[in-house]
Motif scaffolding. Structure first.
Motif, mmCIF file in Angstrom:
data_model
loop_
_atom_site.group_PDB
_atom_site.id
_atom_site.type_symbol
_atom_site.label_atom_id
_atom_site.label_comp_id
_atom_site.label_asym_id
_atom_site.label_seq_id
_atom_site.Cartn_x
_atom_site.Cartn_y
_atom_site.Cartn_z
ATOM 1 N N ASP A 23 0.166 -1.588 -0.177
ATOM 2 C CA ASP A 23 -0.068 -0.220 0.428
ATOM 3 C C ASP A 23 1.041 1.224 0.035
ATOM 4 O OD1 ASP A 23 -2.599 -1.551 -0.004
ATOM 5 O OD2 ASP A 23 -2.627 -0.839 1.609
ATOM 6 N N SER A 364 -5.783 -2.590 3.959
ATOM 7 C CA SER A 364 -5.438 -2.289 2.338
ATOM 8 C C SER A 364 -5.602 -0.774 2.179
ATOM 9 C CB SER A 364 -5.978 -3.013 1.225
ATOM 10 O OG SER A 364 -4.732 -4.513 0.772
ATOM 11 N N HIS A 366 -8.297 2.008 0.791
ATOM 12 C CA HIS A 366 -8.617 2.047 -0.603
ATOM 13 C C HIS A 366 -8.989 3.561 -0.799
ATOM 14 C CE1 HIS A 366 -8.245 -1.780 -1.935
ATOM 15 N NE2 HIS A 366 -9.083 -2.360 -0.597
#
Ligand code: ARE
Ligand code: CA
Length: 494
Positions: A23, A364, A366
């Motif tokens: 990330d 993660s 986003h």
């Protein structure tokens, strides 16, 4: 060790706490690079204890110097370093050299067993002789009780954490190898954790054995950037200037004084000569912040005093001052959501780790189309008021502070030469709105306020000002506005 090796005129670091390496690589390419951030501080990258409930602070209990954490493995770390360097963003690793784990036993994130009771760390390997004991630490329980005592603070245990004997050539060698491994991969430097608990001479010896930075990404003969966590507020504590010859220090007096001012305990007008005249170390020795992974949960300083993401208006305004003022290298904290519950001045959830799925894998990030992140990740570094001030700082460059104005207490304004101008209104009483015709230092023209909006398609989406040929403009900051400040620079002129 004082030079962060930023690319071009980049000048700000963000700490992407607990983010996964993949990330961070994405973030360097899609956001940090394009928006002008200079570097990322990543949470500790070496193997550490796995604790019940997976608190964030388990990363501060090393088990070995293998590169594997919940953020990723060595391959992922290497990929991230490469991608970020290519995007113009440097990587700084948080290094925990003072100690290993607390007094428990278990398994680390790379599968190595450890025993903090017998002090066995086969993953390195370290054994009982590699740690400080009664021969060097004078307290009965081997704990630090008096943080101002220089021997005790260095040779005893910081809240139970097994204290490494860094006088030993063997211990130094293991730590040197660890740091050189990171340097060879391409990092630009380190945050040195718990520096005050390590002897400056031990650190000096370790640093003297470090490689120069990887030539694939850095000019030949570059030395790692190192900034030290030395919590010093003056008085008889261990003075952070014991460490300034080793690199920069995190100047906690900056955080404390600015927080104090923005909380209304001290008038903004006094900031006029903020810096060394307030007792702070020289600007070139300092790294500064408003919030940190510790401050946000009260592990340093006090909850209710420290400013974190739950007081967004205050955090933005104080961060804006940090980024507008010409002092030190600023670091912007970027945190994740946790359910803050304050009882008796303590956050009951001060331990809560990063957002994960039901198997404990870190989620993660986003980001949304409007650049903000979803609920789990706060992404302060992506708030417009903050990333636009990062650009402000870049555009201000080395221009001096000029055109200082204040109303005698809680309203101030100043320019950075003829490149940029900021006005802040934290008025609590009297005439609360800031409404003044002020010298901005800027060339004549129409400028967009980069706090209430942006310059898009040659139009301001927020407020704007007209600067006349003498540099004067009508400045307005209402006391009840979303943000307590306005900022203009020559990069957002129509
Ligand atoms: C955890 C548990 C403890 C337990 C220990 C060992 O919370 O209860 O005893 O494990 O089993 C972080 C957390 C700690 C955590 C530790 C290890 O904050 O809670 O302990 O990880 O998992 C001092 C130090 C300074 C330190 C702060 C927190 O001088 O270096 O305390 N900051 C760094 C990091 C922390 C990290 C560590 C060090 C350890 O930033 O995140 O701890 O690696 C005055 C003094 C300061 C003192 C300060 C504390 O100002 O002058 O010296 O800072 O008070 O408020
Ligand atoms: Ca120590």
């Amino acid at each position: 060790y004082h030079n962060p090796h930023f690319i071009g005129n980049r000048c700000v670091i963000t700490h992407l706490m607990e983010w996964k390496y993949d990330d961070i690589g994405d973030e360097c390419e899609r956001f940090l690079g394009p928006y002008g951030y200079g570097g990322v501080q990543v949470s500790p990258v070496n193997e550490h204890a796995i604790l019940d409930r997976r608190p964030w602070y388990e990363r501060y209990q090393p088990v070995s110097y293998d590169l594997r954490t919940r953020s990723g493995d060595e391959q992922q770390f290497r990929r991230m370093v490469k991608r970020c360097n290519k995007a113009g963003v440097r990587i700084y690793v948080d290094i925990v050299l003072n100690h290993m784990t607390g007094g428990q036993s278990g398994q680390g994130t790379n599968g190595n067993h450890y025993n903090g009771i017998t002090m066995q760390y086969p993953g390195v390997p370290f054994g009982p002789n590699d740690f400080h004991g009664h021969e060097s630490c004078q307290t009965k329980d081997l704990e630090i009780h008096n943080y101002s005592d220089r021997n005790e603070a260095r040779n005893c245990r910081l809240s139970g954490l097994r204290d490494l004997k860094q006088q030993s050539e063997y211990v130094r060698k293991k730590q040197v190898d660890f740091l050189n491994h990171l340097i060879d991969i391409g990092v630009a430097g380190f945050r040195s954790d718990a520096s005050t608990h390590q002897w400056p001479d031990d650190l000096r010896s370790i640093y003297s054995q470090l490689h120069t930075l990887n030539k694939e990404f850095f000019p030949e003969n570059s030395h790692p950037f190192i900034y030290h966590e030395t919590i010093y507020y003056g008085g008889n504590g261990i003075n952070s200037n014991e460490y300034t010859s080793l690199g920069r220090i995190i100047e906690f007096r900056f955080y404390k004084e600015i927080t104090n001012v923005f909380r209304g305990n001290n008038q903004l007008r006094w900031l006029k000569n903020f810096g060394t005249e307030w007792g702070l170390v020289p600007s070139n020795d300092a790294l500064v912040m408003i919030d940190s992974h510790d401050l946000r949960v009260g592990h340093t300083g006090k909850l209710g005093f420290n400013i974190n993401c739950f007081e967004a208006r205050l955090l933005k305004a104080s961060t804006a001052f940090m980024l507008a003022w010409n002092y030190g290298i600023p670091r912007v904290m970027s945190s994740y959501f946790w359910n803050q519950i304050i009882r008796d001045g303590k956050d009951v959830n001060d331990w809560v780790g990063p957002p994960t799925d039901q198997h404990g894998n870190i989620l993660s990030v986003h980001p949304n189309a409007d650049l903000t992140c979803n609920h789990e990740w706060i992404c302060e570094h992506r708030w417009r008021q903050i990333y636009n001030m990062v650009r402000f700082k870049m555009i201000a460059g080395q221009e001096p502070v000029r055109n200082w104005w204040d109303n005698g207490d809680y309203q101030i304004a100043f320019s950075r030469g003829s490149h940029a101008f900021i006005a802040i209104n934290l008025q609590k009483n009297g005439d609360k709105n800031l409404r003044q015709r002020l010298h901005t230092g800027l060339p004549a023209g129409t400028y967009c306020d980069i706090i209430s909006g942006d310059l898009i398609h040659n139009k301001c989406t927020g407020k704007s000002i007209q600067v006349d040929k003498n540099g004067l403009a009508d400045i307005y900051v209402g006391h009840d506005e979303l943000d307590a400040f306005v900022a203009y620079h020559i990069g957002a002129r129509i």
